[in-house]
Design an enzyme around this catalytic site. Sequence first.
Site, PDB file in Angstrom:
ATOM      1  CG  HIS A 191      -0.233   0.110   2.531  1.00 17.74           C
ATOM      2  ND1 HIS A 191       0.080   1.325   3.102  1.00 17.74           N
ATOM      3  CD2 HIS A 191       0.219  -0.840   3.395  1.00 17.74           C
ATOM      4  CE1 HIS A 191       0.695   1.124   4.255  1.00 17.74           C
ATOM      5  NE2 HIS A 191       0.788  -0.185   4.454  1.00 17.74           N
ATOM      6  CB  CYS A 207       1.061  -3.670   5.477  1.00 14.80           C
ATOM      7  SG  CYS A 207      -0.504  -4.430   5.996  1.00 14.80           S
TER       8      CYS A 207
END
Length: 242
Positions: A191, A207
């Site tokens: 992301h 992440c």
Amino acid sequence: MHDIPIFTTRRNLLALGLAGLLAGCATSGQPPKPATLSRNDDPVPETPAPVTPAMYAALPDETFPIPAVNIKQVDPRFWRQVVDYPTDEKPGTLIVDTPNKFLYHILPGGKATRYGIGVGRDGFSWAGLAIVAYKRAWPKWTPPDEMVARQPSLQPYSIANGGMPPGLKNPLGARALYIHQGGRDTLYRLHGTPEAFSIGKAVSSGCIRLLNQDVIDLFNNVRDGSTIVVIPDPSKRQQLAA
């Protein structure tokens, strides 16, 4: 100079699997401190700001206009570039080099687009073989219930409350690629982030984060179903195998 990739085997990665699946993609690092004062209390002169490359310029036409990257906060070796990267993986594969904080998008002819990344801090690292199931532009962010339990201030963005709306303050940034393994959502994402200082560091809850400008470039060039290979950090191998 040629970059020397870290080679790994799919068999080893499958044995490791994806550790600690309940990640939330939030930041735990801190931005750089401001310049200190000299002994005579005058500000220490700063070096001239480097010229922002066109690839990191502002993107005013996005749904939520994205400012230019503060490249003073990003080591130039983590800037996006095409590099030599010989590998047996087919073009289109993504390789996350966790210990060196790089993501490679494999191109034909022994080349790859290399991006600087921020990775999971201790206790939230992961490795293995999976796929990019799908992609979203300006996604909502929904922290897992386990993350909300650790950080009650996130309750307004819980699953029950529908998550955080998209925007520049959303932890998933301008784009997100959703990682599945064995047909199931791992809760890990590739992301975007506006926090340039976090690139090249281990700061998130597992992440993989890229500069917003970089994740848009990746989003535009990666297909759903693409393989993603995540190379573990050797310092965390015992934890991952546990």
